[in-house]
Each structure stands twice: as structure tokens, then as C-alpha cells.
Design a protein around this motif. Structure first.
Motif, mmCIF file in Angstrom:
data_model
loop_
_atom_site.group_PDB
_atom_site.id
_atom_site.type_symbol
_atom_site.label_atom_id
_atom_site.label_comp_id
_atom_site.label_asym_id
_atom_site.label_seq_id
_atom_site.Cartn_x
_atom_site.Cartn_y
_atom_site.Cartn_z
ATOM 1 N N ILE A 168 -57.975 -55.679 5.619
ATOM 2 C CA ILE A 168 -56.843 -55.318 4.766
ATOM 3 C C ILE A 168 -57.352 -54.440 3.637
ATOM 4 N N ASP A 169 -56.716 -53.302 3.466
ATOM 5 C CA ASP A 169 -57.014 -52.384 2.364
ATOM 6 C C ASP A 169 -55.895 -52.519 1.345
ATOM 7 N N ASP A 170 -56.194 -53.127 0.209
ATOM 8 C CA ASP A 170 -55.201 -53.271 -0.856
ATOM 9 C C ASP A 170 -55.596 -52.428 -2.062
ATOM 10 N N GLY A 171 -56.081 -51.246 -1.778
ATOM 11 C CA GLY A 171 -56.435 -50.325 -2.849
ATOM 12 C C GLY A 171 -57.846 -50.533 -3.356
ATOM 13 N N ASP A 172 -57.976 -51.209 -4.492
ATOM 14 C CA ASP A 172 -59.300 -51.428 -5.078
ATOM 15 C C ASP A 172 -59.971 -52.687 -4.561
ATOM 16 N N VAL A 173 -59.275 -53.459 -3.744
ATOM 17 C CA VAL A 173 -59.842 -54.674 -3.148
ATOM 18 C C VAL A 173 -59.582 -54.636 -1.644
ATOM 19 N N LEU A 174 -60.657 -54.807 -0.866
ATOM 20 C CA LEU A 174 -60.551 -54.785 0.591
ATOM 21 C C LEU A 174 -61.233 -56.022 1.155
ATOM 22 N N THR A 175 -60.670 -56.590 2.200
ATOM 23 C CA THR A 175 -61.248 -57.778 2.832
ATOM 24 C C THR A 175 -61.253 -57.586 4.343
ATOM 25 N N SER A 176 -62.234 -58.191 5.006
ATOM 26 C CA SER A 176 -62.292 -58.049 6.461
ATOM 27 C C SER A 176 -62.472 -59.398 7.124
ATOM 28 N N ALA A 177 -62.192 -59.419 8.411
ATOM 29 C CA ALA A 177 -62.460 -60.600 9.224
ATOM 30 C C ALA A 177 -63.968 -60.689 9.460
ATOM 31 N N GLY A 178 -64.358 -61.503 10.435
ATOM 32 C CA GLY A 178 -65.773 -61.808 10.597
ATOM 33 C C GLY A 178 -66.576 -60.772 11.345
ATOM 34 N N VAL A 179 -67.864 -60.776 11.083
ATOM 35 C CA VAL A 179 -68.904 -60.086 11.838
ATOM 36 C C VAL A 179 -68.551 -58.618 12.065
ATOM 37 N N ALA A 180 -68.238 -58.215 13.302
ATOM 38 C CA ALA A 180 -68.056 -56.796 13.630
ATOM 39 C C ALA A 180 -66.894 -56.161 12.887
ATOM 40 N N GLY A 182 -66.563 -56.194 9.895
ATOM 41 C CA GLY A 182 -67.186 -55.556 8.740
ATOM 42 C C GLY A 182 -67.538 -54.105 9.017
ATOM 43 N N ILE A 183 -67.884 -53.784 10.259
ATOM 44 C CA ILE A 183 -68.139 -52.393 10.646
ATOM 45 C C ILE A 183 -66.847 -51.595 10.545
ATOM 46 N N ASP A 184 -65.757 -52.160 11.054
ATOM 47 C CA ASP A 184 -64.459 -51.480 10.972
ATOM 48 C C ASP A 184 -64.077 -51.217 9.519
ATOM 49 N N LEU A 185 -64.313 -52.196 8.660
ATOM 50 C CA LEU A 185 -63.964 -52.044 7.250
ATOM 51 C C LEU A 185 -64.776 -50.921 6.607
ATOM 52 N N CYS A 186 -66.084 -50.911 6.833
ATOM 53 C CA CYS A 186 -66.932 -49.882 6.221
ATOM 54 C C CYS A 186 -66.604 -48.499 6.760
ATOM 55 N N LEU A 187 -66.345 -48.383 8.063
ATOM 56 C CA LEU A 187 -65.923 -47.101 8.622
ATOM 57 C C LEU A 187 -64.595 -46.665 8.020
ATOM 58 N N HIS A 188 -63.714 -47.612 7.787
ATOM 59 C CA HIS A 188 -62.427 -47.294 7.156
ATOM 60 C C HIS A 188 -62.643 -46.723 5.763
ATOM 61 N N MET A 189 -63.570 -47.279 5.006
ATOM 62 C CA MET A 189 -63.825 -46.765 3.663
ATOM 63 C C MET A 189 -64.413 -45.359 3.708
ATOM 64 N N VAL A 190 -65.313 -45.106 4.668
ATOM 65 C CA VAL A 190 -65.829 -43.747 4.839
ATOM 66 C C VAL A 190 -64.688 -42.809 5.202
ATOM 67 N N ARG A 191 -63.822 -43.246 6.103
ATOM 68 C CA ARG A 191 -62.684 -42.430 6.514
ATOM 69 C C ARG A 191 -61.766 -42.166 5.326
ATOM 70 N N ARG A 192 -61.553 -43.173 4.522
ATOM 71 C CA ARG A 192 -60.707 -43.022 3.339
ATOM 72 C C ARG A 192 -61.326 -42.065 2.329
ATOM 73 N N ASP A 193 -62.641 -42.108 2.198
ATOM 74 C CA ASP A 193 -63.338 -41.261 1.224
ATOM 75 C C ASP A 193 -63.515 -39.825 1.712
#
Length: 342
Positions: A168-180, A182-193
Motif C-alpha cells: 500500500i502506497d499512502d504517500g509518505d508511508v508505505l507498507t508491504s506484505a511479506g518477503v518477496a 518487499g521487492i514489489d514495494l521497492c520497485l514501486h518506489m523506484v517507478r514512482r521516483d
């Protein structure tokens, strides 16, 4: 060529975005390594890293125990958090009162006090307990590993827990489910940036899928599809080859010689979302790619991506990305022109 497509000139005061990873006792080595792998890849055209990743502890520099049979040496103390643009908290199995009672330890509270206002903060898996205990998630949506979601919701009733999503991307706070996830979350932040092209290059070099939408379901309580039954792979490949055309559910089901009902069930079992949701995701990704990499007009991009009209595409991009096609192109067409991945 319009000014929107001209590459941004390097700034003389260039400074990489600093990602600080908070290593807590009992951490999972795999999840600790995710931010370093994902954010350590992108570079600009001059070979400069777009991100700087450092690891810190809640204590002065020294060893931090993992959940495996080894410790890691951390060279930065909690003061590094004051230098962060983004803070990431991976999962830990030794959170003590944070996990049991929902309250921070004095040591952890003192460490988090170093955070500057406006710092982006993200958690992987049970790292979300730290954000929740710090009050960062009150009244906000969050996710965590599906096996922990019910307990997490009981401990923090003011948080809107969604156990069915990858992140979940809630702007300045993001949370992810378990294990892999976390890869999706970090890729999402790169994509967002920096846009899809950069994130996709990172994913390709990491040998992971370039994009799993945050709203995609976690893999919970679903039977494994029988490998002897028909798959929906051919239908997906068929649809990807003609996204610009109208595609009906019946058309996709016909590619696998299935009834619509059987196809829809099988599709959900294999992909985790409905065919309609998947098609929309693919069309949004196609639109993002075209906005970043071509000079096609917004109307042409809308047709090529299968949205039909610019208004339809605008509504979908606004819902998914929070920006209009023009704003997205202005932002990421420029950054992508000057970025490469090592």
C-alpha cells in the motif's frame, strides 16, 4: 522537439536520494538485502548512483543478530536516520513489546526521534509493527504478511488493515506484505521516483517480474491450479499482442477453449486478480511506457494502449498514479532520458 522531451541537464549540486535501512535484532537477511539490491542499481547518464543506501542500527555501530545462525556488522548508529530521504524497516522476529503490546522500546523510540519531518518511511512484512507502535499509521491503510494480519488488526484497531494486497502506497508511508512483496514495494518506489523504464531495467537485472500491482492479492488460501488442467497463458499472450483493440472476456476465454465462467475462475487462480483488472493494469503499463518513450500525442497513446479516448486514459492514470498523462510525461520523460541502470 518540444522542451518536454529534452533531457534534464545535470545539476551541479547533485545529491543521490538517501535510503536508510533500519536493521533490528532478529531481522531476516533476505529482506534486509532487498533495498540494497533494488535501490543500488539505477545510475544517471554520468554513472552516478541515483540512490545511496546505508544500513543503521538503533545502537552504536556493531553486530546485529539475524534470525539465521549469523550476525551482521552494521557501521552506522541511529543518527543516520536523520540523514534519510527514505527509511525502510524490514521484518524482525525479535520485536519484543512492539510485537506483544504495540509499544516502542525506549531504544527504538529514541532512534525514530531522529527522523526529519517529511521523510518517506516504508516497512516490509512485520516491520509494519514499528510504524504502528510509533503512531505513524493511525487512521491510515496498511498491510502486512497475511498470516499476521488478524493479530495486527486486533493490536492496532485504529489502522485500516488490508490483508489481501501486496503493498500500500499512502504517500509518505508505505507498507508491504511479506518477503518477496518487499521487492514489489521497492520497485514501486523506484517507478514512482523515476518512471517505468528505470524500474523495469532494475527488475530485469534482478530477474524478477517488472511489475506486480500493489492491489494484486497476496497468495493466500488458494488451491494450486492442477497442472494438467488448461492454463490461461495463451490468452494473456494473445491479449498483450492486441491491447489497442477492444478485448472482451469471451474473446480471451475462446483462446483457451473454455467457458467464460471456467476461464475467469482459472485466471483468478493463476494471476490473483480478475481478467478485467489484469487488462486495465496492462493498459496502464503500456500507456506509461508510451508516455515516457515516444512523442505520440495523449490521444494517440490512449488509442495505442487500448483506452479508446484520452478522457478514459486520464481517469485510469489518475486513479492508479494520482497524476494526469501530461504531468506523468513531463516528470518521467525528462528523468528517464538521463538515467541508466548498472
Amino acid at each position: 522537439m518540444s522542451s518536454e522531451s529534452e533531457p534534464r541537464q545535470p545539476s551541479p549540486d547533485f545529491r543521490p536520494h538517501r535510503v536508510v535501512v533500519l536493521a533490528l535484532d532478529g531481522l531476516l537477511p533476505f529482506e534486509l538485502g532487498i533495498p540494497h539490491r533494488i535501490f543500488g542499481r539505477p545510475k544517471d547518464a554520468r554513472g552516478r548512483h541515483l540512490y545511496e543506501v546505508v544500513t543503521c542500527s538503533v545502537r552504536p555501530p556493531g553486530p546485529v543478530q539475524t534470525d539465521a545462525d549469523f550476525a551482521i556488522q552494521v557501521d552506522h548508529g541511529p543518527e543516520a536516520l536523520a540523514t534519510a530521504d527514505t527509511v525502510i524497516i524490514p521484518a524482525s522476529y525479535e520485536l519484543g513489546p512492539v510485537f506483544e503490546e504495540g509499544v516502542l522500546t525506549e531504544e527504538l523510540s529514541a532512534a525514530l526521534a531522529h527522523l526529519r519531518p517529511g521523510t518517506r518511511i516504508a516497512s516490509i512484512c512485520t516491520g509494519v509493527y514499528v510504524l504502528a507502535a510509533a503512531g505513524r499509521l493511525d487512521g491510515r491503510p496498511a498491510t502486512t504478511h497475511w498470516a499476521d494480519a488478524d493479530r495486527f488488526q486486533r493490536l492496532f484497531p485504529r489502522i485500516k488493515v488490508d490483508a489481501d494486497v501486496l503493498f500500500i502506497d499512502d504517500g509518505d508511508v508505505l507498507t508491504s506484505a511479506g518477503v518477496a512483496a518487499g521487492i514489489d514495494l521497492c520497485l514501486h518506489m523506484v517507478r514512482r521516483d523515476h518512471g517505468t523504464a528505470i524500474a523495469n531495467d532494475v527488475a530485469r537485472r534482478t530477474v524478477v517480474p517488472p511489475h506486480r500491482d500493489g492491489g494484486q492479492a497476496q497468495y493466500i488460501h488458494r488451491p494450486v491450479p492442477d497442472p494438467q488442467q488448461s492454463s490461461t497463458t495463451n490468452a494473456r499472450a494473445w491479449a498483450l499482442g492486441r491491447l489497442q483493440e477492444p478485448i472482451q472476456l469471451r474473446d480471451m476465454a475462446d483462446q483457451e477453449a473454455m467457458s467464460v465462467r471456467t476461464f475467469t475462475r482459472r485466471f483468478r487462480e493463476e494471476v490473483g486478480i480478475s481478467p478485467g483488472q489484469w487488462l486495465t493494469q496492462q493498459r496502464v503499463e503500456r500507456a506509461r511506457h508510451l508516455l515516457e518513450s515516444t512523442d505520440l500525442s495523449v490521444d494517440q497513446v490512449a488509442r495505442e494502449a487500448g483506452f479508446g479516448t484520452a478522457q478514459s486514459m486520464r481517469q485510469h492514470l489518475q486513479a492508479v498514479l494520482g497524476v494526469t498523462p501530461t504531468t506523468y510525461r513531463r516528470t518521467f520523460r525528462r528523468t528517464a532520458a538521463g538515467v541508466r541502470v548498472a
